[in-house]
Scaffold this active site. Structure first.
Site, short mmCIF file in Angstrom:
data_model
loop_
_atom_site.label_atom_id
_atom_site.label_comp_id
_atom_site.label_asym_id
_atom_site.label_seq_id
_atom_site.Cartn_x
_atom_site.Cartn_y
_atom_site.Cartn_z
N CYS A 29 0.82 -1.20 0.00
CA CYS A 29 0.00 0.00 0.00
C CYS A 29 0.86 1.26 0.00
O CYS A 29 0.35 2.36 -0.22
CB CYS A 29 -0.92 0.00 1.22
SG CYS A 29 -0.02 -0.19 2.76
N CYS A 36 9.27 3.39 10.07
CA CYS A 36 10.65 2.99 10.34
C CYS A 36 10.69 1.61 10.98
O CYS A 36 9.69 1.13 11.53
CB CYS A 36 11.37 4.02 11.20
SG CYS A 36 10.94 3.95 12.92
N CYS A 71 -1.61 -2.78 8.25
CA CYS A 71 -0.67 -1.67 8.10
C CYS A 71 -1.01 -0.62 9.16
O CYS A 71 -2.18 -0.34 9.39
CB CYS A 71 -0.82 -1.10 6.69
SG CYS A 71 -0.10 0.54 6.49
N CYS A 129 -9.06 -28.03 24.28
CA CYS A 129 -9.43 -28.78 25.47
C CYS A 129 -9.45 -27.78 26.63
O CYS A 129 -8.51 -27.01 26.80
CB CYS A 129 -8.41 -29.88 25.75
SG CYS A 129 -8.61 -30.61 27.38
N CYS A 175 -3.60 -27.65 29.14
CA CYS A 175 -3.61 -28.67 28.11
C CYS A 175 -3.47 -27.97 26.76
O CYS A 175 -4.13 -26.98 26.50
CB CYS A 175 -4.92 -29.46 28.15
SG CYS A 175 -5.01 -30.66 26.81
N CYS A 188 -5.31 -35.78 27.24
CA CYS A 188 -4.83 -35.47 28.59
C CYS A 188 -5.69 -36.14 29.65
O CYS A 188 -5.40 -36.05 30.83
CB CYS A 188 -4.81 -33.96 28.82
SG CYS A 188 -6.44 -33.23 29.04
N CYS A 225 -27.24 -30.30 27.02
CA CYS A 225 -26.65 -29.03 27.47
C CYS A 225 -27.69 -28.06 28.04
O CYS A 225 -27.44 -27.40 29.05
CB CYS A 225 -25.92 -28.34 26.33
SG CYS A 225 -24.65 -29.33 25.59
N CYS A 273 -49.02 -17.83 69.69
CA CYS A 273 -50.36 -17.88 69.12
C CYS A 273 -50.42 -17.18 67.78
O CYS A 273 -49.41 -16.72 67.25
CB CYS A 273 -51.36 -17.27 70.08
SG CYS A 273 -51.24 -15.47 70.16
#
Lengths: 480, 160
Positions: free
Chosen positions: A119, A124, A146, A192, A197, A221, A239, A279
Site C-alpha cells: 500500500c 521505520c 498496516c 481442550c 492442556c 490429557c 446441554c 399464638c
C-alpha cells in the site's frame, strides 16, 4: 495418522455406541500439519502465492468451498474484498531518503531504515517492530494491518515473520497466535478446556444435533468434556438442561423457596416473618402491625379467638395456604434430585481417591499372590467403570428432575435404579480389602470382573435408551 | 522530563506552531503527558457556542496505545456518558499509531456534529435520541447553554 481418520474412543475395536461421537485430538504439531494441508489443497486451484492463499483462507475462516466458489466467480473482487494483492512483494527494509518521515515516531531522513507494504505507507524499522510486537502481545496474528490510519492492508504472515526475525520469543508467540486463531476460527475445532492442556479437538457432529446427541469428547490429557458447551462430561443430560440446572444450583433459588414455604410477609411493611411458636396474634417487629398468622387479616377483626381463626375457610386464606404447600413440595422435589446428584458427585471424588488406594492394593496382591501386573488390572478397570457410572448417574438426576412424569419416565427411572444399585454393589466390593478369611484372590477377581461387566451392561443399557429417547423425541422436559 | 519520546515533543511543538481551529490544547507544568483541552462546539450542532473542557493523557505506550480522553464538562450526547467517557472507535480497536493528538481531537469534534445513537455509551440519552430526536437536541442545547456557556460568563478568567 491419516488426516481423515478418527481415533475410536473407549477401547479400540468396539463398534461405535449410539451415544458416542467421532472426534480427533490434535497436538500443536498436528494442528500445523492440518493448516498446511488445507493451504496445499487450495493453492494450486487458486493459482496464488502460498502467502496469499493462507491469508485468503484465514479471512474466510477456512471455508474452503465457499472461498473456491467466490474466487472462481469473481477473482479480483474476492482479493479486493480482503485487501490482498495477488503476489505480495517480499518484505524488505529500505534506506530512507530526504522525503521519508515515520508517522509514528517522527524520525526522518536518510539515516533511517523503513519498511512499506504494497500500500506504500512507510514506517521505520523500530516502529514496525514495536507495533507488531505490541499486537502479538495482545494475541493478534494474521489480522494485524498496516499501521497507517484507516489502511485496510493486511500485514501478512511473511512480513510479520520478517519483522520479528530477531526476536525469537515474539516470533514463537506469533506462530502460537496463528494456531490459536485457526482453532478459534473453525467451528469444528475446540481447545481442550483443561488447564495447561495444549491439545485441540475436532468434532464434525453438526451443531443442530447437539441437543439429541451430546457430543462428549475425550482429550488425550484425560479430560472428558462436552464439545458443545465445554462443560465437563455431562452425558446423558443435554446441554440446555445442564445449563438450567447449574443456574438453579448457583442461584440458590431454593433458599428463596424455603423462605416462601416457611415465612410470610407482613401485610403492611412486607418484612419477612417466620413463626416459631406462640399464638396466631402476630405483631410485626418492624411496623407493629397486628394480624392473624392463619388468615393474614387484621387482628382487630378477630376478637378474642387467639388459637382459632374462624375465618380459616375463606377463599383468600385457602389460596394462600395452597401456594405455601405447593412451594414446599417443589422444594422437596428439588432436594430429592439434588441430594442424589450431589451424592454421586461426592462418590465420584471418592472413586478417584479409591483409584490411588487400588493401585497400592494391586501392588500388594501382586506380591502376595505372585500375579503378574496384567493379571491385577481388573481392579483399576473396575474403578474406571465406577467413575464412569458415577458421572452418568449424577447427570441422570438432572435429566430426571426436568423430565415430565409418565410411563416413559418410569422406564427411565427403573433403568436408573438398576444402574445405581449395581454401581453401589461394585463400589462396596472394590472398597473392601482382601482379608485372610475372605474369598480367595481368584474368587475375588472373578467377582469383581463379573460385577464390572454387569455394571457396564447396565450403563450401556441406560445410555442407549436415553440416547434413543432423545433422538426419537420420546422424553418430555419441562422448564420451570 | 527524562524520557519523553521525540514524537510527543514534536506533536506539542506542532500544536503550538499550528493550532487546531476551534480547539485549545494547554500543557501543564509538571506532567508533559497531560493536557487540558477546550473544544468549541461545532456550528449547526446543539453544541454550537459552547466551550467544552476535556482532559487528555498520553499513556506510557503512546503512540502504540491510544491517548485517554474524557470530557470534564457535562455533556448530553449518546456517545458520551455521565463521567465524560467517549465511545469512539479510534480511541479503542481502530486506533492507529499514525493518529495524533490533533486527529483524535478533530474526530471528537466531528462526533459532536454527528452523534451515533446506534452505538451508545449513555443508553438513556441514546434512547431519547432515537425516540424523540427533537427533544434530545433541545436538551443538548439547554445543557450546552447551562454548562458550557453560562459557566464561562460567570467566571471569565477561570482557566480549566
Amino acid at each position: 495418522m491419516d488426516g481423515d481418520e478418527f481415533e475410536p474412543i473407549l477401547g479400540s475395536l468396539q463398534k461405535k455406541k449410539p451415544w458416542e461421537v467421532d472426534f480427533k485430538v490434535y497436538d500443536p504439531h498436528d494442528l500445523l500439519v492440518k493448516q498446511e494441508a488445507i493451504v496445499d489443497r487450495l493453492q494450486s486451484p487458486l493459482a496464488l502465492s502460498r502467502e496469499t492463499t493462507t491469508l485468503l483462507l484465514r479471512c474466510c475462516f477456512w471455508k474452503e468451498e465457499s472461498l473456491l466458489e467466490s474466487f472462481l466467480l469473481d477473482r479480483d473482487g474476492t482479493l479486493a474484498k480482503v485487501g490482498l494483492p495477488e503476489h505480495p512483494p517480499r518484505p524488505k527494509f529500505e534506506a530512507g531518503d530526504e522525503s521519508f518521515m515515520c508517522e509514528i515516531c517522527y524520525c526522518d531522513g536518510a539515516d533511517e531504515t523503513y519498511l512499506a507494504l504494497w500500500c506504500g505507507h512507510r514506517f521505520c524499522r523500530d516502529c514496525y517492530r514495536a507495533y507488531v510486537s505490541g499486537k502479538v502481545h495482545e494475541g493478534e496474528s494474521w489480522r494485524i494491518r498496516c499501521p497507517a490510519v484507516k489502511c485496510r492492508t493486511l500485514l501478512g504472515l511473511e512480513p510479520a515473520r520478517f519483522i520479528l526475525a530477531d526476536d525469537k520469543a515474539m516470533l514463537n508467540r506469533y506462530e502460537e497466535n496463528l494456531t490459536r486463531s485457526f482453532v478459534n476460527d473453525l467451528p469444528t475445532f475446540s481447545w481442550c478446556p483443561a488447564p495447561n492442556c495444549e491439545y485441540a479437538i475436532e468434532c464434525q457432529v453438526p451443531r443442530s444435533t447437539w441437543e439429541t446427541t451430546i457430543p462428549t469428547v475425550h482429550c488425550r490429557c484425560g479430560k472428558a468434556f462436552c464439545f458443545s458447551c465445554k462443560h465437563d462430561d455431562h452425558i446423558p443430560a443435554p446441554c440446555s438442561l445442564v445449563s438450567m440446572w447449574m443456574q438453579k444450583c448457583k442461584d440458590d433459588s431454593e433458599t428463596s423457596n424455603w423462605i416462601k414455604a416457611n415465612t410470610k410477609e407482613c401485610v403492611k411493611c412486607k418484612s419477612t416473618i417466620e413463626k416459631n411458636g406462640g399464638c396466631n396474634h402476630m405483631v410485626c417487629r418492624e411496623c407493629h402491625h397486628e394480624f392473624c398468622w392463619v388468615c393474614m387479616g387484621p387482628w382487630a377483626e378477630h376478637g378474642q379467638s387467639y388459637y382459632n381463626c374462624n375465618r380459616f375457610d375463606e377463599d383468600s386464606s385457602k389460596n394462600a395456604r395452597d401456594s405455601v404447600s405447593k412451594s414446599r413440595a417443589m422444594l422437596e422435589r428439588y432436594l430429592h434430585y439434588f441430594t442424589r446428584y450431589n451424592n454421586h458427585e461426592q462418590s465420584a471424588k471418592l472413586a478417584r481417591r479409591l483409584l490411588a488406594a487400588t493401585e497400592k492394593n494391586m501392588d500388594q496382591i501382586q506380591r502376595d499372590h505372585t500375579l503378574s501386573w496384567i493379571e491385577v488390572q481388573f481392579l483399576s478397570e473396575a474403578v474406571d467403570v465406577l467413575s464412569l457410572c458415577r458421572s452418568t448417574l449424577k447427570w441422570s438426576y438432572v435429566l430426571g428432575y426436568y423430565m415430565k412424569s409418565g410411563n416413559q419416565k418410569t422406564i427411565f427411572e427403573n433403568n436408573q435404579s438398576d444402574l445405581e444399585m449395581a454401581t453401589e454393589l461394585l463400589n462396596e466390593l472394590v472398597e473392601n480389602p482382601i482379608t485372610e478369611d475372605g474369598p480367595s484372590i481368584e474368587e475375588f477377581k472373578r467377582m469383581v470382573i463379573d460385577k464390572s461387566t454387569y455394571v457396564k451392561t447396565r450403563w450401556e443399557t441406560i445410555l442407549a435408551d436415553i440416547t434413543a429417547g432423545l433422538q426419537e423425541n420420546r422424553w418430555q422436559f419441562e422448564s420451570e | 522530563m527524562a524520557d519523553v519520546p521525540k514524537r510527543i515533543l514534536k506533536e506539542i511543538e506542532r500544536l503550538n506552531r499550528d493550532p487546531v481551529p476551534g480547539i485549545e490544547v494547554n500543557t501543564i507544568e509538571d506532567n508533559i503527558r497531560y493536557f487540558n483541552v477546550i473544544m468549541c462546539g461545532p456550528s449547526k450542532s446543539p453544541y454550537e457556542g459552547g466551550r467544552f473542557k476535556l482532559e487528555l493523557f498520553l499513556p506510557e505506550e503512546y503512540p502504540m496505545s491510544p491517548p485517554k480522553v474524557r470530557f470534564l464538562t457535562k455533556m448530553y450526547h449518546p456517545n458520551i456518558d455521565k463521567l465524560g467517557r467517549i465511545c469512539l472507535d479510534i480511541l479503542k480497536d481502530k486506533w492507529s499509531p499514525a493518529l495524533q493528538i490533533r486527529t483524535v481531537l478533530l474526530s471528537i469534534q466531528a462526533l459532536l456534529s454527528a452523534p451515533n445513537p446506534d452505538d451508545p455509551l449513555a443508553n438513556d440519552v441514546a434512547d431519547q435520541w432515537k425516540t424523540d430526536e427533537k427533544l434530545a437536541i433541545q436538551t443538548a442545547t439547554e445543557w450546552t447553554q447551562k454548562y458550557a456557556i453560562e459557566v464561562w460568563a460567570k467566571n471569565p478568567e477561570v482557566k480549566p
